[in-house]
Every structure is written in structure tokens, then in C-alpha cells.
Design a protein around this motif. Structure first.
Motif, PDB file in Angstrom:
ATOM      1  N   VAL A 110       1.167  -1.058  -0.069  1.00 39.09           N
ATOM      2  CA  VAL A 110       0.169   0.081  -0.073  1.00 39.09           C
ATOM      3  C   VAL A 110       1.047   0.877  -0.384  1.00 39.09           C
ATOM      4  O   VAL A 110       2.285   1.308   0.753  1.00 39.09           O
ATOM      5  N   ALA A 111       0.190   1.867  -1.118  1.00 37.12           N
ATOM      6  CA  ALA A 111       1.423   3.328  -1.186  1.00 37.12           C
ATOM      7  C   ALA A 111       0.992   4.271  -1.308  1.00 37.12           C
ATOM      8  O   ALA A 111      -0.518   4.166  -2.072  1.00 37.12           O
ATOM      9  N   PRO A 112       1.067   5.782  -0.475  1.00 32.82           N
ATOM     10  CA  PRO A 112       0.297   7.117  -0.699  1.00 32.82           C
ATOM     11  C   PRO A 112       0.660   7.378  -2.436  1.00 32.82           C
ATOM     12  O   PRO A 112       1.569   7.314  -2.833  1.00 32.82           O
ATOM     13  N   SER A 113      -0.090   8.721  -2.966  1.00 34.35           N
ATOM     14  CA  SER A 113       0.390   8.558  -4.134  1.00 34.35           C
ATOM     15  C   SER A 113       0.975  10.310  -4.253  1.00 34.35           C
ATOM     16  O   SER A 113       1.199  10.523  -6.175  1.00 34.35           O
ATOM     17  N   ASP A 114       0.880  10.208  -3.763  1.00 31.73           N
ATOM     18  CA  ASP A 114       1.426  11.489  -3.451  1.00 31.73           C
ATOM     19  C   ASP A 114       2.842  12.136  -3.171  1.00 31.73           C
ATOM     20  O   ASP A 114       2.989  13.045  -2.797  1.00 31.73           O
ATOM     21  N   HIS A 115       3.824  11.099  -2.834  1.00 33.43           N
ATOM     22  CA  HIS A 115       4.772  10.872  -2.225  1.00 33.43           C
ATOM     23  C   HIS A 115       5.971  11.214  -2.789  1.00 33.43           C
ATOM     24  O   HIS A 115       5.604  10.469  -4.622  1.00 33.43           O
ATOM     25  N   LEU A 116       7.585  11.697  -2.749  1.00 30.76           N
ATOM     26  CA  LEU A 116       8.354  11.494  -3.624  1.00 30.76           C
ATOM     27  C   LEU A 116       9.116  10.753  -3.487  1.00 30.76           C
ATOM     28  O   LEU A 116       9.749  10.237  -2.602  1.00 30.76           O
TER      29      LEU A 116
END
Lengths: 346, 346
Positions: A110-116
Motif C-alpha cells: 500500500v502506497a500513498p499517491s503523492d509522495h516523492l
């Protein structure tokens, strides 16, 4: 066992106005000017590990078409639409029940969509190692970011005993600390930043949600028969809002006895502020970070400038400001005042 | 005797970039945000004195359609196109020869297209009085602006003996003075700013040009037979560039013995600088002059902000700057550095 990616894309990114708007928030924007939006970059960095067939996105109904457009080839059945924001636990539950129905053997990241992530090959290694780790048993793994400063804007994860090379028992979740506490965390060396990235099998997370969030699990069981049918959205719209509003951290992670943490360093940023974008964007000799290919900067220092490519801009004699133009909305303000941007929206 | 208006519209207005561009210079722009462009305002302020049938514009070939569009109803034969810039004497000669051919009895007022007049009813009175004055004999009348400060950016007119109430012999033209000299002019009280506005009959100015600029007059005599024919532009394109490059001030005004000046005060500005626009635009309590109906200004002082109506702009923490957006080009610079704007164009 096959590998699945869940991208959490429900955020509204209001701190990056006017670049990010409620209609087109941060995750759907090419913030760094690299040619790919944040959600596209998120997908890209799992390349070679996870196929597009196994990508899932949880987002708001209004972003359905944007997701389908930006993640070309995604299965429309894999775009899950939350009728309202209920924090991360109901969101994780919904997608986990659905993945389990399609693929009972699924392993999930699961990963956030807005990280770099700037070091993508290192990132891939951590993910591969994580999948190996969760394949060995019923385990919940979080990725903890090695802190580079005593940041007070993030939650921390305290690690316990090492269970194998690079993997630790998860000892505790810590709320955003004050500066003194944050400095102590850094000095102890056993604390990492909570990145919001998790890995588990579908079975494991469904079982843990049944154990620690039985209310939410019961609602998902009611939705389950209609998943992958024409009735799914209607039933979700009816039942999802009845879920408790609670984060996956509170609902499961703080209670489960099978949580682990993998400390990681892969050039991560949540890009939560204009200041973080300023830090991460290449600078000229006067500490100006410019995104936009037709910008001239004269006698100016310390500015964060983000305008569309092709937009002709001349800036002279400006210090420590944000200059952002997006969708014909222009913001000029002191970088130090960026936390007030929310107040200035319409 | 009928009254004609000549609008000089050949300028390129490069100091107001990006609002003013070579393709659409200052005179064709609604600089003040009032809903009318500068050339339209110039035409408007002669309302009730001069009919659209008697309006003439001298401009560059590239602005023909813009003039026809902005001065609706103008006779296309009255839009004179200079093939190149030869300063004001050839320009005045060309239009004067042509007016005389159409209307030998014509009385003429010549006005720049890009100046601002805030007291229009006072202005009309000066113009009416000027027409009465030139009707009484072969006279050349200039309008001199009562100076409000020792400006070093304008030429001055020195007045001699009063010939009737409010009308003086023109004693001398003075180049842009240094500050010390400008202060002396103000103290003497017999100096006015050269506004570039002239009044004369067609006969008078043609005769004076024949006397003092015989080379230019000879060229106009060659063009004369083809005026108002299909061949006019071709002949003008061929012969006009052979005219001496000289201002009407040098060519005629400094030599003629029939020059007069009418000192005037009608809220004039040549709007030559962003600073002058800042001075003339209504200010908020923090000395910000804002043109644009969707601009929010916070904790900012002394700025000149000019953006299109409808353009959403938020500005915070900005001091003494120009912020100008036009045709998707954005300029942000120190107001004090505006004389350098020309350097920053593409």
C-alpha cells in the motif's frame, strides 16, 4: 502468490494551491516538472515488480476519470471510489476485501499517491525485500523512513528487536512530537518516520481487521457479495459512510502483534509543503528553485517558482517567495507564510 | 470650416511590457481598466467636438486592422499607414496634405493616442477655445501642460507675451532639462510641459512645412496625386522612407513665427511609466494600485498590480513591485527598476 499495489489517492492537497485544487489535487499533478504526475511516478517506481493488471487505486468518485486517464491500462474494476472520506482504515478494508475476492493469494503493498522517491532502484530493493519478508508468514510490514532531521510534522515509528537483517519488530507508533522529543528520537537512533507504506497479504490484513476493527469488517462482509457486480458502487455508497472514521494506524497497527518495520532510505519526501519542494528542486546560484521552462530570474534569492512550461515569466528583485501559476490562478507569497495558503483559497 | 482630429498612433510602448507588446502596444490596450483602450479614450474625449467622419489616424501598417476595429465607423481612407518610423514631421506632413486634399477648409487638432486625460470637460473647453483661436488667423497652437513637479522626463515650452486671455506667444522649446533647470522652470512660472498636442488649419501647417521643411513638402507633393486612390499605399511605401527623420518640433515649431501656446490643466499624464500608472490609479490603504477585479492583496505595500479582469491572483508579503500579467506573460519586478524592463523582453 502474486503481488498487488494499492495506491491511496483520496487526498485533496490543499496546501499546494493554486497548483493543487480540489478538482485536480496534488497526486494528479506533475509537481516536479518531470513530465509525470505524482500518481504516475508512484506507479512507475513499482515497474518490474507489479504489473498494471495488479494495480488498485482508492480515490474519490470525482477522480475516477482522471485515474483512468493517468494510469493507462488500469482495470476499471480496480478503481475504487469512496463516497466520502473515512480515513484510512475503511479504505484499506474495502480494497483488501476486494483484492482477496479476486486473488486470495494476493500479497499487497500500500502506497500513498503523492509522495516523492528520488532513489528508485534503492526503493525497489526495499520493496522486493519486503515482499520476501511477508511471504514467510502472517506479517504486517511498515516502511519507516530514516529521519534526516528532527521533523515535528511527521509521526514516528519506534523499532524493537531485530528479527532478521534490516527487519525489526514494531515497538510503537508515536504522534507528531514536539521539537525536544523529536531530537531525542533522532539521538536514540531507533525511530523512523511513518511513511504510510504498508505490506501484507490479503489474508493477513483481512484477518487483522476482523480482529481489531470488527465493525468495519462486518460492513465489508455486507458489501462483499456485490463486489465486481453492477451493484457494487450503489452498495458502497450506502454502507461505506457508516464505517467508523479511523486510521489504519489506530485501528490495526497499534494493536496487532505481528507488526514489523523495515527502516529505509530512498530519497523520500511527502512533498507536503512548498518548502519541501523548494528543498528538493535543483537550485540556481541564488537559491531559486524554478519549475517552468520559460522563466527568467534576475537579482532574486530563495524563491520557489512553479509555472507551466511555455509560460513566459520575468522575475526581478524578489526574495524568499512562492510564485505559482496554475489554471490561470496566480499566487505570490512569502515562502515562510505557506501554512496560511489554505486561508487564501476561495 | 470643419474640425478634424489626427491621432498619432505609431508608438510601440515598450516600457509597459508585458502589457504592451510590439504586436499590441500601449495605445491599443485598456491600461487603466476602464473598459476602453487608450486610443478609444483619446477619440472619446473629443466627443461633441469632432465627428467620427473627421477622425484620422497615422499608424504602422501592422496596426491597420486594430485601428479599424477599435475606432468603429472610421473611414478606412483616414487610416494612414507609415511604412517606417520617420519621427513626427513626415507623419504630420502626410496627414496634413491628405486632409487638405479632402477638405481645404479643415481645422485640425493633433493628439497622441496614448495619453491620459482625467478632466475631460476641462479638456473640451481648452480644445474649443483652441479652435476659436486658430480660426482667427494663420496660427499654430500648442497645448502646454501646467507642470505639477520639476519633471526631467519631458520637454518644456517657454511662453512669451500674452496675446489674449489664456493664449501666449511661444517663446522657445526646451529639451528635457536636468533637475536644477527643471526647478528653475517651475519657479519662473512661464514654462509648461510639451504635450505633443497641436492645433492648426490644414493650410497653415502645409504652408509652414513648405517654408521650413521643403524636402518633406516636395515628397508630399509627389504623393499628392495618388492620395485617395488604389495606388496611394504603394507610392507612400516608396517615397515616405526617403523623408528626413525629424520631429515636428525641430522641423517647424522652433522656426515658425506664428506659434502660440495655451497653458492647460486637465489631469494629463503621458502614462509613460508604470510609476505614473501607479500614481494615477486609485490606491488601497497600503498604497497598492490594483487593476484587475479578482485580486486579493495581503500584507503588501506600494505595489502596482495590473492583471486581466477575471484572473484570480493572491499576493501576500510583497513590497514596491510591479506585477503585470498579459497574454500569458508574467512580470514581477521592483517598481524602482522599471526603466530596465526593456532589457528583459525577448
Amino acid at each position: 502468490m502474486s503481488k498487488h499495489l494499492v495506491i491511496m489517492a483520496g487526498g485533496i492537497g490543499s496546501r499546494f494551491w493554486p497548483m493543487s485544487t480540489p478538482q485536480m489535487p496534488k497526486q494528479f499533478i506533475d509537481i516536479t516538472g518531470c513530465g509525470r504526475t505524482m500518481i504516475q511516478q508512484t506507479f512507475d517506481r513499482f515497474g518490474g515488480i507489479i504489473d498494471i493488471d495488479h494495480v488498485w487505486v482508492v480515490t474519490s468518485a470525482s477522480f475516477k476519470d482522471i485515474v483512468a486517464d493517468q494510469l493507462h491500462g488500469i482495470n476499471p474494476q480496480h478503481i475504487l471510489l469512496e463516497p466520502c472520506m473515512r480515513n484510512t482504515a475503511p479504505c484499506v478494508a474495502y480494497v483488501s476485501w476486494k483484492i482477496q475476492k479476486e486473488d486470495p493469494e494476493a500479497q499487497i503493498v500500500v502506497a500513498p499517491s503523492d509522495h516523492l522517491v528520488m532513489k528508485v532502484s534503492e526503493f525497489k530493493n526495499y520493496i522486493k525485500k519486503g515482499f520476501d519478508f511477508i511471504a514467510k508468514g502472517s506479517r504486517i510490514l511498515t516502511l519507516g523512513i530514516q529521519p534526516s532531521r528532527p521533523e515535528t510534522g511527521y509521526g514516528y515509528i519506534e523499532q524493537g528487536a531485530m528479527v532478521e537483517e534490516g527487519m525489526y519488530q514494531l515497538s510503537a507508533f508515536k504522534e507528531k512530537p514536539d521539537l525536544k522529543t523529536a531530537i531525542e528520537y533522532i539521538q536514540k537512533g531507533t525511530f523512523t518516520w511513518n511513511s504510510g507504506m504498508f505490506m501484507w497479504s490479503a489474508d493477513t490484513i483481512v484477518n487483522e481487521l476482523r480482529a481489531y476493527a470488527p465493525g468495519i469488517a462486518a460492513i465489508m462482509d455486507k458489501i462483499l457479495p456485490d463486489m465486481f457486480t453492477d451493484k457494487e458502487q450503489q452498495v458502497v455508497n450506502e454502507l461505506f459512510p457508516t464505517c467508523e472514521k479511523i486510521s489504519i494506524d489506530y485501528a490495526v497497527m497499534e494493536k496487532t502483534r505481528i507488526a514489523y518495520v523495515q527502516p529505509a532510505e530512498f530519497g523520500w519526501s511527502d512533498l507536503g509543503t512548498w518548502g519541501s519542494l523548494h528543498t528538493l528542486t535543483p537550485h540556481d546560484d541564488s537559491d531559486n528553485a524554478v519549475i517552468g521552462d520559460s522563466v527568467t530570474v534576475i537579482e532574486s534569492q530563495g524563491n520557489m517558482i512553479k509555472v507551466p512550461n511555455g509560460k513566459r515569466v520575468v522575475i526581478q528583485g524578489l526574495q524568499n517567495c512562492i510564485v505559482s501559476e496554475h489554471n490561470d490562478v496566480l499566487l505570490i507569497c512569502q515562502l515562510s507564510q505557506e501554512q496560511r495558503i489554505k486561508e487564501w483559497h476561495d
